[in-house]
Design a protein around this motif. Structure first.
Motif, PDB file in Angstrom:
ATOM      1  N   UNK A  19       0.829  -1.194   0.000  1.00 20.03           N
ATOM      2  CA  UNK A  19       0.000   0.000   0.000  1.00 20.03           C
ATOM      3  C   UNK A  19       0.871   1.255   0.000  1.00 20.03           C
ATOM      4  N   UNK A  20       2.015   1.158   0.638  1.00 21.23           N
ATOM      5  CA  UNK A  20       2.905   2.310   0.732  1.00 21.23           C
ATOM      6  C   UNK A  20       3.727   2.497  -0.535  1.00 21.23           C
ATOM      7  N   UNK A  21       4.028   1.424  -1.222  1.00 22.32           N
ATOM      8  CA  UNK A  21       4.845   1.527  -2.431  1.00 22.32           C
ATOM      9  C   UNK A  21       4.467   0.430  -3.418  1.00 22.32           C
ATOM     10  N   UNK A  22       4.925   0.559  -4.616  1.00 26.47           N
ATOM     11  CA  UNK A  22       4.673  -0.452  -5.627  1.00 26.47           C
ATOM     12  C   UNK A  22       5.743  -1.535  -5.492  1.00 26.47           C
ATOM     13  N   UNK A  23       5.410  -2.634  -4.855  1.00 19.50           N
ATOM     14  CA  UNK A  23       6.367  -3.724  -4.639  1.00 19.50           C
ATOM     15  C   UNK A  23       5.977  -4.916  -5.515  1.00 19.50           C
ATOM     16  N   UNK A  24       6.980  -5.713  -5.837  1.00 15.41           N
ATOM     17  CA  UNK A  24       6.748  -6.877  -6.686  1.00 15.41           C
ATOM     18  C   UNK A  24       6.779  -8.147  -5.845  1.00 15.41           C
ATOM     19  N   UNK A  25       5.837  -9.027  -6.119  1.00 15.03           N
ATOM     20  CA  UNK A  25       5.773 -10.328  -5.465  1.00 15.03           C
ATOM     21  C   UNK A  25       5.953 -11.390  -6.538  1.00 15.03           C
ATOM     22  N   UNK A  26       6.811 -12.348  -6.239  1.00 14.34           N
ATOM     23  CA  UNK A  26       7.015 -13.464  -7.151  1.00 14.34           C
ATOM     24  C   UNK A  26       6.519 -14.744  -6.505  1.00 14.34           C
ATOM     25  N   UNK A  27       6.177 -15.703  -7.321  1.00 10.40           N
ATOM     26  CA  UNK A  27       5.790 -17.013  -6.822  1.00 10.40           C
ATOM     27  C   UNK A  27       6.285 -18.075  -7.787  1.00 10.40           C
ATOM     28  N   UNK A  28       6.449 -19.276  -7.259  1.00 11.26           N
ATOM     29  CA  UNK A  28       6.960 -20.375  -8.072  1.00 11.26           C
ATOM     30  C   UNK A  28       6.461 -21.707  -7.515  1.00 11.26           C
ATOM     31  N   UNK A  29       6.664 -22.752  -8.279  1.00  5.95           N
ATOM     32  CA  UNK A  29       6.311 -24.111  -7.867  1.00  5.95           C
ATOM     33  C   UNK A  29       7.596 -24.927  -7.764  1.00  5.95           C
ATOM     34  N   UNK A  30       7.895 -25.392  -6.559  1.00  5.23           N
ATOM     35  CA  UNK A  30       9.086 -26.221  -6.363  1.00  5.23           C
ATOM     36  C   UNK A  30       9.027 -27.456  -7.258  1.00  5.23           C
ATOM     37  N   UNK A  31       7.862 -28.091  -7.312  1.00  6.39           N
ATOM     38  CA  UNK A  31       7.735 -29.314  -8.107  1.00  6.39           C
ATOM     39  C   UNK A  31       8.002 -29.059  -9.588  1.00  6.39           C
ATOM     40  N   UNK A  32       7.539 -27.927 -10.094  1.00  8.02           N
ATOM     41  CA  UNK A  32       7.779 -27.608 -11.499  1.00  8.02           C
ATOM     42  C   UNK A  32       9.258 -27.358 -11.758  1.00  8.02           C
ATOM     43  N   UNK A  33       9.911 -26.691 -10.821  1.00  4.18           N
ATOM     44  CA  UNK A  33      11.347 -26.433 -10.983  1.00  4.18           C
ATOM     45  C   UNK A  33      12.125 -27.745 -10.889  1.00  4.18           C
ATOM     46  N   UNK A  34      11.761 -28.608  -9.939  1.00  5.50           N
ATOM     47  CA  UNK A  34      12.434 -29.905  -9.818  1.00  5.50           C
ATOM     48  C   UNK A  34      12.230 -30.756 -11.071  1.00  5.50           C
ATOM     49  N   UNK A  35      11.041 -30.678 -11.650  1.00  5.08           N
ATOM     50  CA  UNK A  35      10.752 -31.456 -12.862  1.00  5.08           C
ATOM     51  C   UNK A  35      11.657 -31.036 -14.020  1.00  5.08           C
ATOM     52  N   UNK A  36      12.123 -29.793 -13.996  1.00  7.01           N
ATOM     53  CA  UNK A  36      12.988 -29.295 -15.059  1.00  7.01           C
ATOM     54  C   UNK A  36      14.473 -29.429 -14.713  1.00  7.01           C
ATOM     55  N   UNK A  37      14.781 -29.915 -13.531  1.00 10.08           N
ATOM     56  CA  UNK A  37      16.169 -30.043 -13.064  1.00 10.08           C
ATOM     57  C   UNK A  37      16.715 -31.402 -13.504  1.00 10.08           C
ATOM     58  N   UNK A  38      17.565 -31.393 -14.530  1.00  8.00           N
ATOM     59  CA  UNK A  38      18.085 -32.634 -15.108  1.00  8.00           C
ATOM     60  C   UNK A  38      18.895 -33.444 -14.101  1.00  8.00           C
ATOM     61  N   UNK A  39      19.702 -32.771 -13.293  1.00  9.03           N
ATOM     62  CA  UNK A  39      20.514 -33.488 -12.306  1.00  9.03           C
ATOM     63  C   UNK A  39      19.628 -34.191 -11.282  1.00  9.03           C
ATOM     64  N   UNK A  40      18.589 -33.510 -10.833  1.00  5.25           N
ATOM     65  CA  UNK A  40      17.662 -34.106  -9.870  1.00  5.25           C
ATOM     66  C   UNK A  40      16.930 -35.286 -10.502  1.00  5.25           C
ATOM     67  N   UNK A  41      16.487 -35.123 -11.731  1.00  7.22           N
ATOM     68  CA  UNK A  41      15.766 -36.204 -12.413  1.00  7.22           C
ATOM     69  C   UNK A  41      16.652 -37.429 -12.595  1.00  7.22           C
ATOM     70  N   UNK A  42      17.929 -37.220 -12.923  1.00  7.68           N
ATOM     71  CA  UNK A  42      18.864 -38.338 -13.069  1.00  7.68           C
ATOM     72  C   UNK A  42      19.042 -39.056 -11.736  1.00  7.68           C
ATOM     73  N   UNK A  43      19.213 -38.289 -10.669  1.00 10.60           N
ATOM     74  CA  UNK A  43      19.376 -38.886  -9.343  1.00 10.60           C
ATOM     75  C   UNK A  43      18.118 -39.654  -8.938  1.00 10.60           C
ATOM     76  N   UNK A  44      16.954 -39.100  -9.237  1.00 11.41           N
ATOM     77  CA  UNK A  44      15.702 -39.772  -8.864  1.00 11.41           C
ATOM     78  C   UNK A  44      15.464 -41.029  -9.699  1.00 11.41           C
ATOM     79  N   UNK A  45      15.954 -41.056 -10.942  1.00  8.99           N
ATOM     80  CA  UNK A  45      15.848 -42.283 -11.742  1.00  8.99           C
ATOM     81  C   UNK A  45      16.660 -43.401 -11.096  1.00  8.99           C
ATOM     82  N   UNK A  46      17.830 -43.051 -10.565  1.00  7.88           N
ATOM     83  CA  UNK A  46      18.657 -44.045  -9.875  1.00  7.88           C
ATOM     84  C   UNK A  46      17.952 -44.537  -8.606  1.00  7.88           C
ATOM     85  N   UNK A  47      17.315 -43.630  -7.881  1.00  7.05           N
ATOM     86  CA  UNK A  47      16.566 -44.011  -6.674  1.00  7.05           C
ATOM     87  C   UNK A  47      15.397 -44.917  -7.051  1.00  7.05           C
ATOM     88  N   UNK A  48      14.696 -44.575  -8.115  1.00 12.53           N
ATOM     89  CA  UNK A  48      13.564 -45.387  -8.568  1.00 12.53           C
ATOM     90  C   UNK A  48      14.022 -46.783  -8.987  1.00 12.53           C
TER      91      UNK A  48
END
Length: 167
Positions: A19-48
């Motif tokens: 209300x006092x100033x024009x501020x920016x708010x961001x939001x994201x989805x951890x799951x969506x970011x993890x889904x795009x993380x190749x290193x994480x996906x490779x590690x999870x394939x090994x776990x699976x």
């Protein structure tokens, strides 16, 4: 509950600041970011793969126990008392070994998942810091946490695509 109270307090403070100033708010989805993380996906394939192998091994052990138990039930009436006692002890040992293997496998798989997740979460945290600094966000929310059920898109921006490209 405590986390929701903290998030609510932060959001209230942010709203007052907005209300006092024009501020920016961001939001994201951890799951969506993890889904795009190749290193994480490779590690999870090994776990699976490890989880699948463990399941096959557990099923084989259970099948072996069941077969031996059924054979014992068929023969128990004709067995000498000493042999009967020996086989019961063997089956109990087998059952205990199978249970111990199951517990240790669950612990090992959980540790492997955590080991795969930790560096990915660190990369996400680093990316959030970079994106927040570059775009001057007042606050960034994770929509997967369910702490903030509604975010007005007119006053906020989905930064998920920006996080996917940052290392």
């Amino acid at each position: 509950m405590k986390k929701a109270l903290i998030v609510t307090t932060i959001l209230f403070a942010c709203c007052a600041s907005l209300m006092a100033q024009q501020a920016k708010i961001g939001y994201y989805s951890t799951q969506a970011v993890l889904a795009a993380d190749a290193e994480y996906q490779t590690a999870m394939k090994a776990v699976t793969k490890s989880r699948q192998q463990t399941t096959v091994e557990l099923e084989a052990a259970q099948k072996e126990f069941t077969e031996k138990y059924e054979l014992f039930l068929e023969q128990q009436a004709t067995l000498d008392a000493a042999i009967k006692e020996k086989r019961q002890a063997e089956m109990m040992e087998m059952l205990d070994r199978n249970e111990e293997f199951k517990k240790s496998a669950q612990q090992r798989l959980k540790a492997a998942e955590e080991a795969a997740l930790a560096p990915a979460m660190q990369r996400i945290s680093n990316a959030i810091q970079q994106v927040a600094a570059a775009n001057e966000y007042l606050i960034i929310l994770d929509t997967d946490s369910k702490a903030c059920p509604y975010i007005n898109p007119a006053y906020s921006e989905d930064i998920t695509p920006k996080l996917k490209g940052v290392k």
